[in-house]
Design a protein around this motif. Structure first.
Motif, PDB file in Angstrom:
ATOM      1  N   VAL A   9       0.830  -1.209   0.000  1.00  0.00           N
ATOM      2  CA  VAL A   9       0.000   0.000   0.000  1.00  0.00           C
ATOM      3  C   VAL A   9       0.866   1.261   0.000  1.00  0.00           C
ATOM      4  N   SER A  10       2.046   1.188   0.619  1.00  0.00           N
ATOM      5  CA  SER A  10       2.953   2.343   0.619  1.00  0.00           C
ATOM      6  C   SER A  10       3.524   2.575  -0.775  1.00  0.00           C
ATOM      7  N   MET A  11       3.839   1.479  -1.477  1.00  0.00           N
ATOM      8  CA  MET A  11       4.336   1.620  -2.841  1.00  0.00           C
ATOM      9  C   MET A  11       3.257   2.165  -3.777  1.00  0.00           C
ATOM     10  N   ALA A  12       2.000   1.810  -3.520  1.00  0.00           N
ATOM     11  CA  ALA A  12       0.912   2.371  -4.319  1.00  0.00           C
ATOM     12  C   ALA A  12       0.851   3.881  -4.139  1.00  0.00           C
ATOM     13  N   GLN A  13       1.006   4.328  -2.897  1.00  0.00           N
ATOM     14  CA  GLN A  13       1.073   5.764  -2.617  1.00  0.00           C
ATOM     15  C   GLN A  13       2.274   6.387  -3.313  1.00  0.00           C
ATOM     16  N   PHE A  14       3.416   5.702  -3.260  1.00  0.00           N
ATOM     17  CA  PHE A  14       4.646   6.180  -3.896  1.00  0.00           C
ATOM     18  C   PHE A  14       4.444   6.369  -5.402  1.00  0.00           C
ATOM     19  N   ILE A  15       3.867   5.347  -6.066  1.00  0.00           N
ATOM     20  CA  ILE A  15       3.680   5.409  -7.518  1.00  0.00           C
ATOM     21  C   ILE A  15       2.711   6.516  -7.905  1.00  0.00           C
ATOM     22  N   MET A  18       4.500   9.870  -7.265  1.00  0.00           N
ATOM     23  CA  MET A  18       5.609   9.984  -8.215  1.00  0.00           C
ATOM     24  C   MET A  18       5.086  10.334  -9.600  1.00  0.00           C
ATOM     25  N   ASN A  19       4.002   9.670 -10.006  1.00  0.00           N
ATOM     26  CA  ASN A  19       3.420   9.937 -11.318  1.00  0.00           C
ATOM     27  C   ASN A  19       2.957  11.376 -11.430  1.00  0.00           C
ATOM     28  N   GLY A  20       2.363  11.897 -10.335  1.00  0.00           N
ATOM     29  CA  GLY A  20       1.888  13.276 -10.364  1.00  0.00           C
ATOM     30  C   GLY A  20       3.003  14.300 -10.370  1.00  0.00           C
ATOM     31  N   SER A  21       4.023  14.076  -9.533  1.00  0.00           N
ATOM     32  CA  SER A  21       5.108  15.055  -9.445  1.00  0.00           C
ATOM     33  C   SER A  21       5.964  15.070 -10.702  1.00  0.00           C
ATOM     34  N   SER A  22       6.018  13.951 -11.409  1.00  0.00           N
ATOM     35  CA  SER A  22       6.826  13.905 -12.634  1.00  0.00           C
ATOM     36  C   SER A  22       6.270  14.838 -13.705  1.00  0.00           C
ATOM     37  N   MET A  23       4.975  15.170 -13.613  1.00  0.00           N
ATOM     38  CA  MET A  23       4.391  16.068 -14.606  1.00  0.00           C
ATOM     39  C   MET A  23       4.972  17.477 -14.515  1.00  0.00           C
ATOM     40  N   THR A  24       5.521  17.831 -13.353  1.00  0.00           N
ATOM     41  CA  THR A  24       6.147  19.145 -13.215  1.00  0.00           C
ATOM     42  C   THR A  24       7.299  19.298 -14.191  1.00  0.00           C
ATOM     43  N   GLY A 138       5.340   8.315   0.474  1.00  0.00           N
ATOM     44  CA  GLY A 138       4.706   9.401  -0.271  1.00  0.00           C
ATOM     45  C   GLY A 138       5.633  10.580  -0.469  1.00  0.00           C
ATOM     46  N   ALA A 139       6.361  10.953   0.588  1.00  0.00           N
ATOM     47  CA  ALA A 139       7.308  12.063   0.486  1.00  0.00           C
ATOM     48  C   ALA A 139       8.421  11.749  -0.505  1.00  0.00           C
ATOM     49  N   ALA A 140       8.882  10.498  -0.482  1.00  0.00           N
ATOM     50  CA  ALA A 140       9.931  10.102  -1.422  1.00  0.00           C
ATOM     51  C   ALA A 140       9.411  10.130  -2.850  1.00  0.00           C
ATOM     52  N   GLY A 141       8.162   9.674  -3.045  1.00  0.00           N
ATOM     53  CA  GLY A 141       7.598   9.664  -4.391  1.00  0.00           C
ATOM     54  C   GLY A 141       7.478  11.033  -4.997  1.00  0.00           C
ATOM     55  N   ALA A 142       7.204  12.052  -4.162  1.00  0.00           N
ATOM     56  CA  ALA A 142       7.041  13.415  -4.666  1.00  0.00           C
ATOM     57  C   ALA A 142       8.313  13.926  -5.334  1.00  0.00           C
ATOM     58  N   VAL A 143       9.464  13.495  -4.826  1.00  0.00           N
ATOM     59  CA  VAL A 143      10.720  13.999  -5.369  1.00  0.00           C
ATOM     60  C   VAL A 143      11.345  13.012  -6.351  1.00  0.00           C
ATOM     61  N   VAL A 144      11.193  11.706  -6.103  1.00  0.00           N
ATOM     62  CA  VAL A 144      11.708  10.715  -7.049  1.00  0.00           C
ATOM     63  C   VAL A 144      11.028  10.888  -8.405  1.00  0.00           C
ATOM     64  N   GLY A 145       9.762  11.339  -8.392  1.00  0.00           N
ATOM     65  CA  GLY A 145       9.070  11.601  -9.651  1.00  0.00           C
ATOM     66  C   GLY A 145       9.799  12.632 -10.494  1.00  0.00           C
ATOM     67  N   LEU A 146      10.310  13.674  -9.851  1.00  0.00           N
ATOM     68  CA  LEU A 146      11.082  14.680 -10.577  1.00  0.00           C
ATOM     69  C   LEU A 146      12.357  14.079 -11.166  1.00  0.00           C
ATOM     70  N   LEU A 147      13.020  13.226 -10.378  1.00  0.00           N
ATOM     71  CA  LEU A 147      14.272  12.623 -10.817  1.00  0.00           C
ATOM     72  C   LEU A 147      14.055  11.677 -11.991  1.00  0.00           C
ATOM     73  N   LEU A 148      13.054  10.792 -11.872  1.00  0.00           N
ATOM     74  CA  LEU A 148      12.800   9.827 -12.931  1.00  0.00           C
ATOM     75  C   LEU A 148      12.307  10.516 -14.205  1.00  0.00           C
ATOM     76  N   ILE A 161       7.397   7.415 -18.430  1.00  0.00           N
ATOM     77  CA  ILE A 161       6.905   7.789 -17.094  1.00  0.00           C
ATOM     78  C   ILE A 161       5.648   6.989 -16.781  1.00  0.00           C
ATOM     79  N   PHE A 162       4.742   6.912 -17.765  1.00  0.00           N
ATOM     80  CA  PHE A 162       3.481   6.212 -17.562  1.00  0.00           C
ATOM     81  C   PHE A 162       3.650   4.699 -17.698  1.00  0.00           C
ATOM     82  N   ARG A 163       4.524   4.257 -18.573  1.00  0.00           N
ATOM     83  CA  ARG A 163       4.751   2.811 -18.698  1.00  0.00           C
ATOM     84  C   ARG A 163       5.401   2.250 -17.434  1.00  0.00           C
ATOM     85  N   PHE A 164       6.288   3.027 -16.850  1.00  0.00           N
ATOM     86  CA  PHE A 164       6.902   2.626 -15.578  1.00  0.00           C
ATOM     87  C   PHE A 164       5.830   2.501 -14.495  1.00  0.00           C
ATOM     88  N   SER A 165       4.936   3.480 -14.422  1.00  0.00           N
ATOM     89  CA  SER A 165       3.845   3.429 -13.444  1.00  0.00           C
ATOM     90  C   SER A 165       2.936   2.233 -13.694  1.00  0.00           C
TER      91      SER A 165
END
Length: 520
Positions: A9-15, A18-24, A138-148, A161-165
């Motif tokens: 469930v934590s990884m679901a939150q992460f993904i 991450m998917n949302g923050s990557s749009m930035t 969740g906090a990690a996903g917000a920034v890892v999304g930018l990196l990925l 980005i979306f295929r990874f998700s």
């Protein structure tokens, strides 16, 4: 299997985050690749936010009624399927429609993930540590999304980005199918509140649409103002239906009488507004003032992500021992300090001075505010309301983020008129005023939290006593859990023989009883 379930469930939150923050980072590349015009570019993000926020309450309540496991796993399949379809988009219309459908999948996963945590881990230190792990991912996903996003765009393209998700969502479904325990089927006698669900979802979609698009099209334009009016009318209709017409409302109003939940809901509006404004201006400063490209910007946030994982793990052990309100107020202060550090960055500023330190300070503020606010919100809710409480909390996050961003961007844009020829110093002046707005949000949020949130004491450490004889009292409600059946009433509990009664808060005492009954 509880640790593996928590990981899923934590990884679901992460993904999701991450998917949302990557749009930035990917916003410009997607816009150019698919031919978005200046008006429609905002829908790369807004299409997802509107459906995600709109369907949260409905998904959370369905999870409460028919089982969080079913809804969570269905959400993973739905999210993964539409993430894959998005990656093959050939037009703005196809991208926005599939992105909106992806948001429905996320709305099914997030509140039910919280419901699974709160119904699996007993109230007290165990639940706090579990929520700390969940928040850390969740906090990690917000920034890892930018990196990925930076890595994918500079190599294989934004589509990945979306295929990874998508790949990870299908993997999480498979692991979650094994790791999440199958609970006994719920005997549901009441029907879903269809009228409440339709009006609640429609009103949230309209209001979030207005907040998300108003700054680009005009707050009083024909594209936005009628939608806001419709949203408010639907909201009034929803409140009337819930209070006058239905016996099993989709949003039980009893949860708003819980001071911990209602105050945490208000706090998260300010916290998310601060977070969205801070990350927005930090990204612009890195790129438009310090001259970083997308990949360099993503790497600049890496320290933020790594420190968040470490700090949230530590906080999971500290928070159960102390009252949470002082942590939230301290978090507001740290986040204001982090915004002030970025406000005085210039073209010649080294990353390792103000930006680097500011990111670390922001992580401290993030951990000591958002995580305690989440624990506070879920603290007093009964098991049968955990899904809707999680959904409302997530809705607060979805409303707070765009609201806060709208406020600080208006402050920024109205202070300096930025054009293609505006000098960097003037651009930075605009960003600085926006960051001052972020500080103002933090100060106001801290004041409201100090006034509204009750001073809940820390749990009393367990003190062994002599074995208690079985006690039988009347109880008005009963709740079945995997650990056993615990009857709860107005301050009364049923405990088995040889179970030590400890002097804890009533919810923690019941959870301890259930756990020890299973051991017996």
């Amino acid at each position: 299997m509880a640790p593996l379930m928590l990981f899923v469930v934590s990884m679901a939150q992460f993904i999701d985050i991450m998917n949302g923050s990557s749009m930035t980072v990917a916003l410009v590349d997607i816009s150019k690749a698919l031919g978005f015009d200046s008006y429609s570019t905002q829908w790369i993000i807004s299409a997802y936010v509107v459906t995600f926020g709109g369907f949260l309450l409905l998904s959370g309540r369905i999870g409460d009624m028919y089982g969080h496991r079913k809804v969570f796993l269905s959400g993973q399949i739905w999210f993964g399927l539409w993430s894959l379809v998005i990656s093959f988009s050939t037009s703005p219309a196809m991208f926005c429609i599939t992105r909106a459908l992806q948001g429905i999948g996320a709305s099914m996963s997030v509140p039910t993930a919280l419901g699974l945590i709160t119904t699996t881990f007993p109230a007290g230190p165990k639940r706090t540590r579990a929520l700390s792990v969940f928040g850390g991912f969740g906090a990690a996903g917000a920034v890892v999304g930018l990196l990925l996003a930076g890595a994918f765009i500079s190599s294989v393209g934004w589509e990945w980005i979306f295929r990874f998700s998508s790949i990870f969502s299908f993997v999480l479904f498979a692991v979650g199918y094994v790791a999440i325990p199958v609970m006994p089927p719920k005997t549901v006698t009441a029907k879903i509140d269809v009228a409440g669900a339709m009006t609640a979802t429609s009103s949230m979609i309209c209001i979030i649409y207005y907040i998300s698009t108003g700054s680009a099209t005009g707050w009083a334009s024909v594209q936005t103002l009628p939608v806001l009016i419709a949203g408010l009318v639907l909201l009034v209709a929803f409140l009337w239906i819930e209070t006058r017409l239905v016996k099993n409302p989709i949003m039980p109003f009893r949860i708003w009488r819980l001071r911990n939940f209602s105050s945490a809901f208000v706090a998260i509006l300010f916290l998310q507004g601060q977070f969205q404004g801070y990350t927005y201006f930090a990204t612009l400063i890195f790129q438009n003032v310090m001259g970083y490209n997308s990949m360099q910007t993503a790497l600049a946030f890496l320290a933020h992500s790594l420190f968040a994982v470490v700090l949230f793990t530590i906080l999971g052990k500290i928070l159960p021992k102390y009252p949470l309100k002082p942590f939230i107020l301290t978090g507001f202060a740290f986040r204001c300090a982090a915004a002030l550090m970025f406000a005085f960055v210039t073209q010649s500023t080294s990353y390792w001075t103000l930006p680097f330190i500011g990111l670390l300070v922001h992580v401290v503020g993030l951990g000591t505010s958002v995580l305690p606010a989440q624990i506070t919100a879920l603290k007093d809710a009964q098991n049968e309301d955990q899904g809707v409480v999680g959904a409302l909390y997530s809705t607060g996050m979805q409303l707070g983020a765009p609201l806060g961003l709208v406020i600080v961007t208006l402050i920024s844009e109205n202070s300096v008129e930025v054009t293609a020829t505006t000098p960097v110093d003037e651009i930075m002046k605009s960003y600085r005023n926006g960051l001052f707005g972020v500080v103002a949000l933090g100060v106001l949020g801290a004041a409201v939290t100090a006034f509204m949130m009750p001073n809940t004491p820390a749990p009393t450490p367990a003190t062994p006593t002599s074995p208690a004889a079985p006690v039988t009292t009347d109880s008005s409600t009963a709740s079945s859990a995997a650990a056993g059946t615990v009857a709860t009433g107005a301050g009364a509990a049923v405990v088995a023989a040889n179970v030590t009664v400890v002097d804890l808060e009533i919810d923690e005492a019941l959870a301890e009883s259930a756990e020890r009954m299973e051991m017996v």
